[in-house]
Design an enzyme around this catalytic site. Structure first.
Site, PDB file in Angstrom:
ATOM      1  CB  VAL A  31      -0.952   0.003   1.221  1.00  0.00           C
ATOM      2  CG1 VAL A  31      -0.187   0.305   2.513  1.00  0.00           C
ATOM      3  CG2 VAL A  31      -2.097   0.990   1.034  1.00  0.00           C
ATOM      4  CE1 TYR A  32       3.386   1.434   4.587  1.00  0.00           C
ATOM      5  CE2 TYR A  32       5.616   0.679   4.251  1.00  0.00           C
ATOM      6  CZ  TYR A  32       4.528   0.857   5.068  1.00  0.00           C
ATOM      7  OH  TYR A  32       4.609   0.453   6.385  1.00  0.00           O
ATOM      8  CB  ALA A  33       3.931   5.624  -2.528  1.00  0.00           C
TER       9      ALA A  33
END
Length: 326
Positions: free
Chosen positions: A60-62
């Site tokens: 989900v990061y960036a």
């Protein structure tokens, strides 16, 4: 650099882990302060040169761009057999049904997506980012077991949950002969010590590696109380986690500052050193957006706080509401 085993495994990890939420395309993320690829790569390269071999990211990061940046950099700068790549699954990656959570369908899709973005055949540590209240834990644990048996992950871990949930997951795996969690990535620092009540004793008893996130309370332990940064002004997660107990936390921050001044070192080194003294912490996850953050992390490994200093840092703490599980 010091290396330790991750929990009750034979896996060697550096005493510090690089938190890769700091890397990504800002336009595809809720945090505008993340570093783009051009500015991320020198930090990743320097971390490797300092002997850090442990890198933690998440799908989900960036919007997946953190995995892409980390994967490309590690492929160019590192020996894959020496580095330990960890990623996570749970949060929403696409709209519509099955776009989030820990169902078998979601896990099987997201591990392949993460491997593609990272440019590797396997991850060393595949972690559930949060507890999924909508999916039976049996379904989740069997799917994770199958991911390991398929060779797509070497170990599995968990993050940010209640101790009873973690114990239930461990029991489910043991009862069915499935792969067991080897690590817990929890929220733990001088301003948030609620993990000391149940989670850390559980991890110590079960020989689980502990890799805490936010070891510097998102920077609040490293600067004067009134001082702000781009992140502190824009990070809504930070505000939600810490603003409610700001006055009590201020006393802890002042103690960190006093010890740092006495020792002639940056505050970050004192706050990290405290965490490195706590059992059963294995490898704190440090977010890095400047080279000085790396330098402070490595320097903290050499600091030995006295029992008096440890007590001075801990004495002002007041109980906080449990956070991090929603």
């Amino acid at each position: 650099m010091e290396y330790v085993k991750l929990g009750n495994t034979g896996l060697d990890v550096s005493r510090l882990c690089i938190g890769c939420m700091s890397f990504g395309v800002a336009e595809r993320w809720v945090h505008p302060w993340v570093l783009d690829e051009e500015h991320s790569r020198p930090i990743i390269k320097k971390a490797l040169e300092l002997g850090i071999n442990f890198f933690d990211t998440a799908n989900v990061y960036a919007d997946g761009t953190s995995e892409e940046i980390v994967g490309r950099a590690l492929k160019e700068y590192a020996n894959r057999d020496e580095v330990v790549i960890a990623t996570k699954v749970h949060f929403r990656m696409h709209q519509g049904p099955n776009g989030a959570g820990l169902s078998r369908k979601a896990i099987m899709s997201e591990i392949d997506n993460s491997l593609r973005r990272l440019g590797t055949d396997y991850v060393d540590l595949y972690q559930i980012h949060r507890w999924d209240y909508q999916t039976p834990i049996e379904e989740t644990m069997e799917a994770l077991h199958d991911v390991v048996k398929a060779g797509k992950a070497r170990y599995i871990g968990a993050s940010a949950m209640y101790a009873w949930q973690f114990l239930k997951a461990l029991h489910t795996a043991e009862k069915n002969g499935w792969t067991r969690f080897v690590s817990m990535q929890d929220h733990y620092n001088l301003l948030y010590r609620e993990e000391e009540r149940e989670m850390l004793p559980l991890c110590k008893e079960e020989k689980i590696g502990v890799i805490p996130y936010s070891p510097l309370a998102k920077g609040r332990l490293t600067r004067n109380w009134q001082e702000t940064t781009h992140r502190s002004e824009t990070d809504q997660v930070q505000k939600a986690q810490y603003d409610a107990h700001a006055e009590a936390d201020r006393l802890v921050v002042e103690r960190v500052a006093a010890i740092a001044e006495q020792r002639g070192v940056p505050r970050a080194q004192v706050a990290l050193a405290w965490l490195l003294h706590k059992e059963p912490v294995t490898s704190p996850i440090i977010g890095v957006t400047k080279m000085s953050h790396l330098e402070d992390g490595v320097a903290a490994l050499s600091i030995r706080l006295t029992p008096e200093e440890m007590a001075l840092l801990e004495e002002p703490y007041v109980p906080h509401p449990v956070i991090g599980f929603q």
